[in-house]
Write a protein that holds these residues in place. Structure first.
Motif, mmCIF file in Angstrom:
data_model
loop_
_atom_site.group_PDB
_atom_site.id
_atom_site.type_symbol
_atom_site.label_atom_id
_atom_site.label_comp_id
_atom_site.label_asym_id
_atom_site.label_seq_id
_atom_site.Cartn_x
_atom_site.Cartn_y
_atom_site.Cartn_z
ATOM 1 N N MET A 114 -54.076 -23.813 50.627
ATOM 2 C CA MET A 114 -53.844 -23.323 52.130
ATOM 3 C C MET A 114 -55.071 -22.605 52.541
ATOM 4 N N GLU A 115 -55.461 -23.069 53.818
ATOM 5 C CA GLU A 115 -56.534 -22.323 54.466
ATOM 6 C C GLU A 115 -56.006 -21.469 55.606
ATOM 7 N N ILE A 116 -56.590 -20.151 55.445
ATOM 8 C CA ILE A 116 -55.884 -19.216 56.472
ATOM 9 C C ILE A 116 -57.189 -18.894 57.644
ATOM 10 N N VAL A 117 -56.816 -19.103 58.780
ATOM 11 C CA VAL A 117 -57.574 -18.886 59.924
ATOM 12 C C VAL A 117 -57.127 -17.643 60.889
ATOM 13 N N LYS A 118 -57.820 -16.441 60.851
ATOM 14 C CA LYS A 118 -57.455 -15.470 61.672
ATOM 15 C C LYS A 118 -58.223 -15.392 62.948
ATOM 16 N N LEU A 119 -57.240 -15.321 63.933
ATOM 17 C CA LEU A 119 -57.828 -15.406 65.246
ATOM 18 C C LEU A 119 -57.745 -14.243 66.012
ATOM 19 N N ARG A 120 -58.572 -14.060 66.979
ATOM 20 C CA ARG A 120 -58.304 -12.769 67.927
ATOM 21 C C ARG A 120 -58.827 -13.267 69.472
ATOM 22 N N PRO A 139 -59.949 -13.649 73.022
ATOM 23 C CA PRO A 139 -60.090 -15.199 73.351
ATOM 24 C C PRO A 139 -60.797 -15.736 71.878
ATOM 25 N N TYR A 140 -60.325 -16.539 71.319
ATOM 26 C CA TYR A 140 -61.184 -17.256 70.356
ATOM 27 C C TYR A 140 -62.239 -18.386 70.716
ATOM 28 N N GLN A 141 -63.032 -18.711 69.937
ATOM 29 C CA GLN A 141 -63.940 -19.841 70.285
ATOM 30 C C GLN A 141 -63.460 -21.197 69.580
ATOM 31 N N PRO A 142 -63.526 -22.123 70.536
ATOM 32 C CA PRO A 142 -62.926 -23.661 69.972
ATOM 33 C C PRO A 142 -63.641 -23.855 68.477
ATOM 34 N N ALA A 143 -64.790 -23.654 68.158
ATOM 35 C CA ALA A 143 -65.402 -23.924 66.923
ATOM 36 C C ALA A 143 -64.571 -23.300 65.825
ATOM 37 N N GLU A 144 -63.704 -22.274 66.139
ATOM 38 C CA GLU A 144 -63.126 -21.569 65.009
ATOM 39 C C GLU A 144 -61.893 -22.422 64.719
ATOM 40 N N ILE A 145 -61.528 -23.555 65.302
ATOM 41 C CA ILE A 145 -60.324 -24.309 64.995
ATOM 42 C C ILE A 145 -60.663 -25.322 64.045
ATOM 43 N N PRO A 146 -59.964 -25.497 62.994
ATOM 44 C CA PRO A 146 -60.405 -26.690 61.906
ATOM 45 C C PRO A 146 -60.101 -28.132 63.037
ATOM 46 N N ALA A 147 -60.823 -29.096 62.464
ATOM 47 C CA ALA A 147 -60.820 -30.391 63.070
ATOM 48 C C ALA A 147 -59.389 -30.873 62.375
ATOM 49 N N GLY A 148 -58.912 -31.936 63.300
ATOM 50 C CA GLY A 148 -57.695 -32.674 63.089
ATOM 51 C C GLY A 148 -56.603 -32.202 63.706
ATOM 52 N N ASP A 149 -55.671 -33.102 64.025
ATOM 53 C CA ASP A 149 -54.402 -32.913 64.314
ATOM 54 C C ASP A 149 -53.151 -32.318 63.426
ATOM 55 N N CYS A 150 -52.547 -31.643 64.066
ATOM 56 C CA CYS A 150 -51.431 -30.908 63.101
ATOM 57 C C CYS A 150 -49.987 -31.043 63.742
ATOM 58 N N VAL A 151 -48.982 -30.614 62.973
ATOM 59 C CA VAL A 151 -47.676 -30.140 63.401
ATOM 60 C C VAL A 151 -47.762 -28.760 63.306
ATOM 61 N N LEU A 152 -47.446 -28.151 64.444
ATOM 62 C CA LEU A 152 -47.762 -26.531 64.393
ATOM 63 C C LEU A 152 -46.260 -25.918 64.507
ATOM 64 N N VAL A 153 -46.138 -24.988 63.672
ATOM 65 C CA VAL A 153 -44.757 -24.528 63.340
ATOM 66 C C VAL A 153 -45.051 -23.054 63.873
ATOM 67 N N LEU A 154 -44.094 -22.517 64.920
ATOM 68 C CA LEU A 154 -44.309 -21.289 65.656
ATOM 69 C C LEU A 154 -43.296 -20.176 65.264
ATOM 70 N N GLY A 155 -43.717 -19.074 65.177
ATOM 71 C CA GLY A 155 -42.798 -17.900 64.727
ATOM 72 C C GLY A 155 -43.539 -16.644 64.117
ATOM 73 N N PHE A 156 -43.021 -15.603 64.061
ATOM 74 C CA PHE A 156 -43.317 -14.462 63.658
ATOM 75 C C PHE A 156 -43.257 -14.418 62.044
ATOM 76 N N PHE A 157 -41.936 -14.874 61.599
ATOM 77 C CA PHE A 157 -41.560 -15.154 60.087
ATOM 78 C C PHE A 157 -41.585 -14.086 59.386
ATOM 79 N N ASP A 158 -40.971 -12.823 59.828
ATOM 80 C CA ASP A 158 -41.050 -11.511 58.833
ATOM 81 C C ASP A 158 -40.103 -11.792 57.629
ATOM 82 N N GLY A 159 -40.461 -11.642 56.566
ATOM 83 C CA GLY A 159 -39.648 -12.168 55.284
ATOM 84 C C GLY A 159 -39.485 -13.286 55.022
ATOM 85 N N VAL A 160 -39.875 -14.285 55.825
ATOM 86 C CA VAL A 160 -39.725 -15.733 55.600
ATOM 87 C C VAL A 160 -38.516 -16.151 54.930
#
Length: 313
Positions: A1-7, A9-30
């Motif tokens: 699993m790749e982890i990308v930490k963003l602050r 405003p981020y730079q577009p170059a920080e975002i890995p290439a390729g489309d994705c399914v993006l799941v949204l949430g804080f997920f405390d405790g998962v």
């Protein structure tokens, strides 16, 4: 699993290439409700042959939104534990966004443009109660409006237990932990509740009683179960050991003492000061009691030890 930490405003170059399914949430405790949302995204990603990405935050939004911190924020999982759970669920890409004032000030449309479209999300998946945008002013039902047909929106319904109306939630699990109802909390989590910490020096009083303990320094913002005596496991190095644990103030030895987490490891005789350990919480044996004598405490510890061994047997 790749982890990308963003602050922001981020730079577009920080975002890995390729489309994705993006799941949204804080997920405390998962917990199992979160797992339902992530597994929904995983199924869609497999069907569409896309990467499965999750976007979460480095800290709870309340850190920014609450004007006065009336009660300390307590977490069910550290960021590291969250990463471990995400990896187990098969997440390909984990975005950890720093939840700062700058990020929190984004209006809903800008959030969607930069943090869904900008992260190459072709499908956005969230729970029914997901909020986003400045002051968390928009919720999941508004996502299609802001998507503007650039990505698909999938909203996962409330997950409950059979014959129950109350949803599986982090706040519900925290309440169960505060009441010592470990089996119920663990059932909603879908795994055994776990905290991490460092073994530090204590008063070494347990050794004189015949029950030496590892004193665990747990991060202050971690959610601990109710004060009491528990059936535990502790991981030292790569091995898990059966143990019984105590959360309390050692009232038998005087008033106004600091809260401690002490773990007596069964059939174990090693010095482990400085070790980074993990502790699992299975079952509450009893509440804390101020005994009239040390002998009374030792007799109760013998009963607790036998109950712990019986639990694992």
């Amino acid at each position: 699993m790749e982890i990308v930490k963003l602050r922001h405003p981020y730079q577009p170059a920080e975002i890995p290439a390729g489309d994705c399914v993006l799941v949204l949430g804080f997920f405390d405790g998962v917990h199992r409700g979160h797992q339902e949302v992530i597994n929904t995204g995983k199924k869609i990603a497999q069907e569409k042959n896309l990467k499965l990405a999750v976007m979460t935050f480095n800290q709870h939004p309340a850190v920014v939104f609450q004007k006065v911190q009336s009660t300390p924020i307590k977490y069910l999982s550290t960021l590291k534990q969250k990463e471990e759970q995400m990896a187990k669920l098969g997440v390909d890409l984990l975005y950890e966004v720093a939840f700062t004032s700058g990020f929190a000030a984004l209006d809903p449309q800008t959030f969607v443009d930069q943090y869904i479209v900008g992260l190459h999300g072709k499908v956005a998946v969230s729970g029914f109660d997901y909020n986003f945008g400045k002051d968390q002013s928009a919720d999941a039902k508004y996502l299609p409006k802001y998507a503007k047909d650039r990505f698909e929106v999938v909203t996962v319904a409330k997950k409950t237990e059979k014959n129950e109306k109350e949803k599986i939630s982090s706040s519900r699990i925290r309440r169960l932990l505060s009441e010592g109802r470990l089996e119920e909390a663990n059932h909603l989590l879908g795994y055994i509740y776990e905290v991490s910490g460092t073994v530090i020096h204590g008063e070494a009083r347990g050794r004189t009683l015949g029950y030496p303990t590892a004193n665990i320094q747990v991060p202050e913002d971690m959610n601990l179960p109710k004060e009491g005596v528990y059936v535990n496991q502790i991981k030292v190095g790569d091995q898990w050991y059966p143990a019984m644990g105590s959360i309390g103030h050692n009232d038998t030895f005087g008033p106004n003492r600091m809260l401690t987490v002490e773990i007596n490891i069964l059939d174990f005789d090693q010095e482990i000061y400085g070790e980074k350990v993990k502790v699992r919480w299975y079952h509450m044996l009893r509440g804390q009691v101020a005994f009239e004598s040390v002998d009374g405490l030792v007799k109760q510890l013998e009963i607790d030890e036998q109950a712990t061994r019986d639990y694992f047997n």
